[in-house]
Design a protein around this motif. Structure first.
Motif, PDB file in Angstrom:
ATOM      1  N   GLY A  51     -38.171  52.525  17.515  1.00  0.00           N
ATOM      2  CA  GLY A  51     -38.802  52.748  16.217  1.00  0.00           C
ATOM      3  C   GLY A  51     -38.722  51.499  15.362  1.00  0.00           C
ATOM      4  N   ARG A  52     -39.548  51.466  14.322  1.00  0.00           N
ATOM      5  CA  ARG A  52     -39.598  50.311  13.432  1.00  0.00           C
ATOM      6  C   ARG A  52     -38.299  50.117  12.664  1.00  0.00           C
ATOM      7  NH1 ARG A  52     -40.621  50.514   8.355  1.00  0.00           N
ATOM      8  NH2 ARG A  52     -42.288  48.969   8.308  1.00  0.00           N
ATOM      9  N   ALA A  53     -37.477  51.168  12.527  1.00  0.00           N
ATOM     10  CA  ALA A  53     -36.220  51.063  11.790  1.00  0.00           C
ATOM     11  C   ALA A  53     -35.271  50.042  12.413  1.00  0.00           C
ATOM     12  CB  ALA A  53     -35.535  52.426  11.708  1.00  0.00           C
ATOM     13  N   ALA A  54     -35.469  49.726  13.697  1.00  0.00           N
ATOM     14  CA  ALA A  54     -34.614  48.729  14.352  1.00  0.00           C
ATOM     15  C   ALA A  54     -34.649  47.404  13.602  1.00  0.00           C
ATOM     16  CB  ALA A  54     -35.059  48.531  15.799  1.00  0.00           C
ATOM     17  N   PHE A  55     -35.795  47.085  13.026  1.00  0.00           N
ATOM     18  CA  PHE A  55     -35.916  45.798  12.336  1.00  0.00           C
ATOM     19  C   PHE A  55     -35.164  45.786  11.008  1.00  0.00           C
ATOM     20  CE2 PHE A  55     -39.572  46.017  15.170  1.00  0.00           C
ATOM     21  CZ  PHE A  55     -39.376  44.852  15.889  1.00  0.00           C
ATOM     22  N   LYS A  56     -34.924  46.977  10.440  1.00  0.00           N
ATOM     23  CA  LYS A  56     -34.152  47.036   9.193  1.00  0.00           C
ATOM     24  C   LYS A  56     -32.717  46.602   9.444  1.00  0.00           C
ATOM     25  CE  LYS A  56     -36.972  50.947   7.666  1.00  0.00           C
ATOM     26  NZ  LYS A  56     -36.972  52.382   7.283  1.00  0.00           N
ATOM     27  N   ILE A  57     -32.091  47.148  10.495  1.00  0.00           N
ATOM     28  CA  ILE A  57     -30.712  46.771  10.764  1.00  0.00           C
ATOM     29  C   ILE A  57     -30.632  45.335  11.283  1.00  0.00           C
ATOM     30  CG2 ILE A  57     -30.596  47.660  13.135  1.00  0.00           C
ATOM     31  CD1 ILE A  57     -27.850  47.962  10.421  1.00  0.00           C
ATOM     32  N   ARG A  58     -31.648  44.891  11.982  1.00  0.00           N
ATOM     33  CA  ARG A  58     -31.681  43.486  12.408  1.00  0.00           C
ATOM     34  C   ARG A  58     -31.693  42.557  11.204  1.00  0.00           C
ATOM     35  NH1 ARG A  58     -35.815  42.064  17.313  1.00  0.00           N
ATOM     36  NH2 ARG A  58     -36.191  40.356  15.864  1.00  0.00           N
ATOM     37  N   GLU A  59     -32.535  42.878  10.239  1.00  0.00           N
ATOM     38  CA  GLU A  59     -32.643  42.025   9.049  1.00  0.00           C
ATOM     39  C   GLU A  59     -31.374  42.077   8.197  1.00  0.00           C
ATOM     40  OE1 GLU A  59     -37.522  42.461   8.822  1.00  0.00           O
ATOM     41  OE2 GLU A  59     -36.252  43.647   7.485  1.00  0.00           O
ATOM     42  N   LEU A  60     -30.770  43.251   8.101  1.00  0.00           N
ATOM     43  CA  LEU A  60     -29.509  43.368   7.355  1.00  0.00           C
ATOM     44  C   LEU A  60     -28.405  42.556   8.030  1.00  0.00           C
ATOM     45  CD1 LEU A  60     -29.593  47.179   6.464  1.00  0.00           C
ATOM     46  CD2 LEU A  60     -29.845  45.279   4.858  1.00  0.00           C
ATOM     47  N   ASP A  61     -28.355  42.627   9.364  1.00  0.00           N
ATOM     48  CA  ASP A  61     -27.330  41.866  10.080  1.00  0.00           C
ATOM     49  C   ASP A  61     -27.611  40.367  10.031  1.00  0.00           C
ATOM     50  OD1 ASP A  61     -24.952  41.708  11.752  1.00  0.00           O
ATOM     51  OD2 ASP A  61     -26.318  41.103  13.350  1.00  0.00           O
ATOM     52  N   ASP A  62     -28.880  39.987  10.046  1.00  0.00           N
ATOM     53  CA  ASP A  62     -29.217  38.569   9.902  1.00  0.00           C
ATOM     54  C   ASP A  62     -28.680  38.023   8.575  1.00  0.00           C
ATOM     55  OD1 ASP A  62     -30.537  38.507  12.322  1.00  0.00           O
ATOM     56  OD2 ASP A  62     -32.549  38.677  11.455  1.00  0.00           O
ATOM     57  N   LYS A  63     -28.713  38.860   7.551  1.00  0.00           N
ATOM     58  CA  LYS A  63     -28.283  38.442   6.220  1.00  0.00           C
ATOM     59  C   LYS A  63     -26.767  38.462   6.058  1.00  0.00           C
ATOM     60  CE  LYS A  63     -29.137  39.479   1.306  1.00  0.00           C
ATOM     61  NZ  LYS A  63     -29.677  38.161   0.937  1.00  0.00           N
ATOM     62  N   PHE A  64     -26.102  39.482   6.615  1.00  0.00           N
ATOM     63  CA  PHE A  64     -24.673  39.680   6.349  1.00  0.00           C
ATOM     64  C   PHE A  64     -23.762  39.435   7.567  1.00  0.00           C
ATOM     65  CE2 PHE A  64     -26.878  42.237   3.146  1.00  0.00           C
ATOM     66  CZ  PHE A  64     -26.270  41.770   1.985  1.00  0.00           C
ATOM     67  N   GLY A  65     -24.303  39.470   8.768  1.00  0.00           N
ATOM     68  CA  GLY A  65     -23.551  39.122   9.960  1.00  0.00           C
ATOM     69  C   GLY A  65     -22.362  40.008  10.277  1.00  0.00           C
ATOM     70  N   PHE A  66     -22.549  41.330  10.235  1.00  0.00           N
ATOM     71  CA  PHE A  66     -21.436  42.249  10.498  1.00  0.00           C
ATOM     72  C   PHE A  66     -21.396  42.737  11.945  1.00  0.00           C
ATOM     73  CE2 PHE A  66     -24.968  44.275   8.264  1.00  0.00           C
ATOM     74  CZ  PHE A  66     -25.403  45.213   9.206  1.00  0.00           C
ATOM     75  N   LEU A  67     -22.487  42.567  12.699  1.00  0.00           N
ATOM     76  CA  LEU A  67     -22.521  42.987  14.099  1.00  0.00           C
ATOM     77  C   LEU A  67     -22.150  41.794  14.979  1.00  0.00           C
ATOM     78  CD1 LEU A  67     -25.756  45.197  14.138  1.00  0.00           C
ATOM     79  CD2 LEU A  67     -23.374  45.986  14.194  1.00  0.00           C
TER      80      LEU A  67
END
Length: 240
Positions: A51-67
């Motif tokens: 689903g498209r929601a995958a890109f939301k967590i990708r973008e959040l992690d790109d910004k904050f680096g928690f994964l």
């Protein structure tokens, strides 16, 4: 479906138009048209995400680096599985990067979810009394990240929906307090609407950094945003 022809120079508007079918509501037709023309939906299909929601967590992690590689991650309400897919990649759950630590991704949901390569998925109500102990047992210890893209079923009433998702987010935060390692991260979807002050206050007591973000993949006409709380203090402060 049609593609609109727009000029005598042979150029076309590539936007897909969906004709209203017999028995289909206008709202359904508009939703289908939006899906077919959504670049994130198209990217998700190309890149193998659920689903498209995958890109939301990708973008959040790109910004904050928690994964980070080696992290233990819990995805609450994980269906259909896009966030788990991203987490598997980012924490190296499949061990494909031999120079990095291997992480663990655990997805839980009320409904049965199709298997996700690299993730362990359980059908579980995270509000159950023993859910936190079950999750820590499956993980083999406390979590480094608890994340949630859950949303309550829409009632069609904006204020009611806002309150419902805030309550769901508060419940997810309480769960995170029970399973997170000190220094861990909590990520969850909320809806802007004014009732989230208590949530923000309690997160600031429990984490060293709290940010509110609307990632680019979140539709501009949506009131959703995401709270990213990092640096779990370990000494839990509860909601009133």
């Amino acid at each position: 479906m049609t593609e609109k022809n727009t000029s005598g120079r042979g150029q076309r508007d590539l936007r897909v138009r969906v004709k209203t079918a017999k028995g289909r509501k206008l709202s359904s037709t508009l939703w289908l048209e939006r899906q077919l023309n959504d670049p994130y939906v198209q990217r998700a299909k190309r890149e193998g995400y659920r689903g498209r929601a995958a890109f939301k967590i990708r973008e959040l992690d790109d910004k904050f680096g928690f994964l980070k590689p080696g992290c233990r991650v819990v995805d609450l309400g994980c269906a259909p599985g896009g966030w788990c897919q991203v987490a598997v990649e980012r924490v190296n759950a499949l061990g494909q990067r031999t120079d990095k630590k291997v992480g663990t991704v655990l997805g839980v949901d009320l409904q049965e979810v199709d298997a996700i390569s690299g993730a362990e998925v359980h059908q579980l109500d995270f509000l159950a009394d023993d859910a936190d102990e079950l999750v820590k047992g499956w993980l083999g210890g406390p979590a480094d990240v608890v994340m949630s893209d859950m949303a309550a079923a829409s009632s069609g009433h904006k204020n009611t929906d806002h309150l419902r998702i805030i309550m769901l987010c508060e419940a997810a935060a309480q769960f995170a307090f029970d399973v997170l390692e000190e220094g861990g991260t909590f990520v969850a979807k909320v809806l802007a609407g004014g009732a989230e002050n208590e949530l923000q206050s309690i997160l600031k007591k429990n984490f060293t950094k709290v940010a509110n973000v609307k990632p680019p993949a979140s539709r501009s006409d949506s009131s959703e945003k995401f709270v990213v709380a990092m640096g779990f203090r370990g000494k839990r402060a509860d909601f009133g």
